[in-house]
Design a protein around this motif. Structure first.
Motif, PDB file in Angstrom:
ATOM      1  N   UNK A  22       0.830  -1.200   0.000  1.00 15.55           N
ATOM      2  CA  UNK A  22       0.000   0.000   0.000  1.00 15.55           C
ATOM      3  C   UNK A  22       0.867   1.254   0.000  1.00 15.55           C
ATOM      4  N   UNK A  23       0.402   2.236  -0.712  1.00 16.58           N
ATOM      5  CA  UNK A  23       1.018   3.560  -0.702  1.00 16.58           C
ATOM      6  C   UNK A  23       0.255   4.394   0.321  1.00 16.58           C
ATOM      7  N   UNK A  24       0.974   4.930   1.310  1.00 17.38           N
ATOM      8  CA  UNK A  24       0.361   5.686   2.407  1.00 17.38           C
ATOM      9  C   UNK A  24       0.950   7.094   2.415  1.00 17.38           C
ATOM     10  N   UNK A  25       0.102   8.085   2.654  1.00 21.02           N
ATOM     11  CA  UNK A  25       0.607   9.461   2.656  1.00 21.02           C
ATOM     12  C   UNK A  25      -0.321  10.345   3.495  1.00 21.02           C
ATOM     13  N   UNK A  26       0.151  11.550   3.827  1.00 20.40           N
ATOM     14  CA  UNK A  26      -0.625  12.570   4.525  1.00 20.40           C
ATOM     15  C   UNK A  26      -0.310  13.928   3.903  1.00 20.40           C
TER      16      UNK A  26
ATOM     17  N   UNK B  60       5.166  10.262   2.559  1.00 25.00           N
ATOM     18  CA  UNK B  60       4.740   9.147   1.711  1.00 25.00           C
ATOM     19  C   UNK B  60       5.625   7.926   1.946  1.00 25.00           C
ATOM     20  N   UNK B  61       4.974   6.759   1.935  1.00 17.62           N
ATOM     21  CA  UNK B  61       5.708   5.521   2.170  1.00 17.62           C
ATOM     22  C   UNK B  61       4.952   4.362   1.539  1.00 17.62           C
ATOM     23  N   UNK B  62       5.704   3.414   0.971  1.00 17.62           N
ATOM     24  CA  UNK B  62       5.117   2.166   0.502  1.00 17.62           C
ATOM     25  C   UNK B  62       5.290   1.141   1.617  1.00 17.62           C
ATOM     26  N   UNK B  63       4.177   0.585   2.076  1.00 13.59           N
ATOM     27  CA  UNK B  63       4.177  -0.333   3.216  1.00 13.59           C
ATOM     28  C   UNK B  63       3.806  -1.736   2.739  1.00 13.59           C
ATOM     29  N   UNK B  64       4.617  -2.716   3.158  1.00 11.02           N
ATOM     30  CA  UNK B  64       4.361  -4.120   2.817  1.00 11.02           C
ATOM     31  C   UNK B  64       3.844  -4.853   4.059  1.00 11.02           C
ATOM     32  N   UNK B  65       3.026  -5.882   3.828  1.00  8.22           N
ATOM     33  CA  UNK B  65       2.482  -6.638   4.957  1.00  8.22           C
ATOM     34  C   UNK B  65       2.314  -8.102   4.597  1.00  8.22           C
ATOM     35  N   UNK B  66       2.401  -8.930   5.621  1.00  6.35           N
ATOM     36  CA  UNK B  66       2.112 -10.369   5.514  1.00  6.35           C
ATOM     37  C   UNK B  66       1.250 -10.730   6.704  1.00  6.35           C
ATOM     38  N   UNK B  67       0.039 -11.230   6.455  1.00 11.97           N
ATOM     39  CA  UNK B  67      -0.934 -11.472   7.514  1.00 11.97           C
ATOM     40  C   UNK B  67      -1.469 -12.891   7.417  1.00 11.97           C
ATOM     41  N   UNK B  68      -1.598 -13.532   8.575  1.00 20.46           N
ATOM     42  CA  UNK B  68      -2.222 -14.853   8.659  1.00 20.46           C
ATOM     43  C   UNK B  68      -3.492 -14.732   9.482  1.00 20.46           C
ATOM     44  N   UNK B  69      -4.616 -15.122   8.907  1.00 16.94           N
ATOM     45  CA  UNK B  69      -5.901 -15.031   9.595  1.00 16.94           C
ATOM     46  C   UNK B  69      -6.311 -16.378  10.170  1.00 16.94           C
ATOM     47  N   UNK B  70      -7.073 -16.326  11.254  1.00 10.47           N
ATOM     48  CA  UNK B  70      -7.608 -17.567  11.837  1.00 10.47           C
ATOM     49  C   UNK B  70      -9.026 -17.339  12.313  1.00 10.47           C
TER      50      UNK B  70
END
Length: 288
Positions: A247-251, A278-288
């Motif tokens: 995601x690209x995040x900014x204010x 501005x920042x490009x943020x990476x994520x890895x999520x495991x749902x249960x």
């Protein structure tokens, strides 16, 4: 919250044997759902809470079929000991969901806590969210209002004051004991991209009210008024509970105003870089 339903098939008459309905599994009265994840930067309403470094996050929710739910969520913060010693955020959440006008209305509150810190760095924020769909797009609109509390007060007149406060003795503040409030309005949208496993997502939000750093440099919207936004995509890994995100995040917080935030969330208060840019943020999520 997630509710699992198992719908039984109705047996079709075969020869002269009468049709017999098979058993139907009743929906669970209480369900538990949650997730654990790794993000390259913990951004809260566009502002980094982890000094633009990696954060481990996770939480779970217990929901009753009536619509009542409780939950918790946590993340590590920047490492120099803000919030009176805490390097962790722990949120306690409670609310009630119910159907309305073809969508779902969610009314609740979040209690933001910083374990190991002082009580006046914690604050509560009630919220109302309305979610629904428009064709293939999922939409959510929300309003959160944190009433006047010390954690949101302008204790320090500027970043220099905040950076030089004697936190051990609680001295050096411009206006100790001050209380402030904050209003946050936001909208989210998400839509699956057919035949790709991808979901496009967008967010826009506006903060207003909290105009300064509080005790131990706490704050939600220390510039008083600002907007934040996000554009990104998620990829659900087939046959796994994993989701990859970018995601690209900014204010619209200026570098000068961002420097005021630095004592609150920057390790060592070095003032290097903008934690609201501005920042490009990476994520890895495991749902249960």
């Amino acid at each position: 919250m997630k509710y699992a339903f198992l719908l039984s098939a109705v047996a079709v008459a075969i020869s002269a044997v009468p049709a017999v309905a098979q058993d139907t599994a009743a929906p669970k009265a209480v369900t538990v759902s949650g997730s654990v994840g790794l993000v390259s930067d913990y951004r809260f309403r566009g502002v980094s809470q982890s000094d633009e470094n990696t954060a481990i996050q996770g939480g779970f929710t217990i929901a009753h079929e009536s619509g009542v739910y409780i939950g918790t969520w946590g993340s590590n913060l920047s490492g120099w000991g803000t919030f009176g010693g805490a390097n962790m955020e722990l949120d306690l959440i409670a609310g009630y969901k119910f159907p309305v006008a073809g969508g779902t209305l969610d009314v609740g509150a979040t209690w933001y806590m910083y374990p190991g810190g002082y009580d006046n760095t914690d604050f509560i924020e009630p919220y109302v969210k309305l979610s629904g769909t428009a064709g293939p797009v999922s939409l959510t609109a929300g309003v959160a209002y944190a009433p006047k509390q010390e954690a949101l007060g302008a204790w320090s007149a500027n970043g220099t004051v905040a950076a030089n406060v004697d936190y051990a003795n609680g001295t050096g503040y411009s206006n100790p004991g001050a209380k402030g409030d904050n209003l946050y309005i936001w909208g989210d949208a998400a839509a699956a991209i057919p035949n790709t496993g991808l979901t496009a997502k967008a967010h826009i939000g506006a903060s207003s009210g909290n105009k300064g750093l509080g005790p131990f440099a706490t704050s939600v919207a220390p510039t008083g008024n600002y907007a934040d936004w996000l554009l990104g995509v998620d990829y659900a890994v087939p046959s796994t509970p994993l989701t990859l995100g970018v995601a690209y995040v900014d204010t619209n917080i200026t570098d000068r105003k961002a420097a005021y935030l630095q004592p609150s969330f920057s390790r060592g208060q070095d003032g290097v870089g903008s934690i609201a840019g501005a920042k490009v943020v990476f994520s890895l999520t495991a749902a249960f």
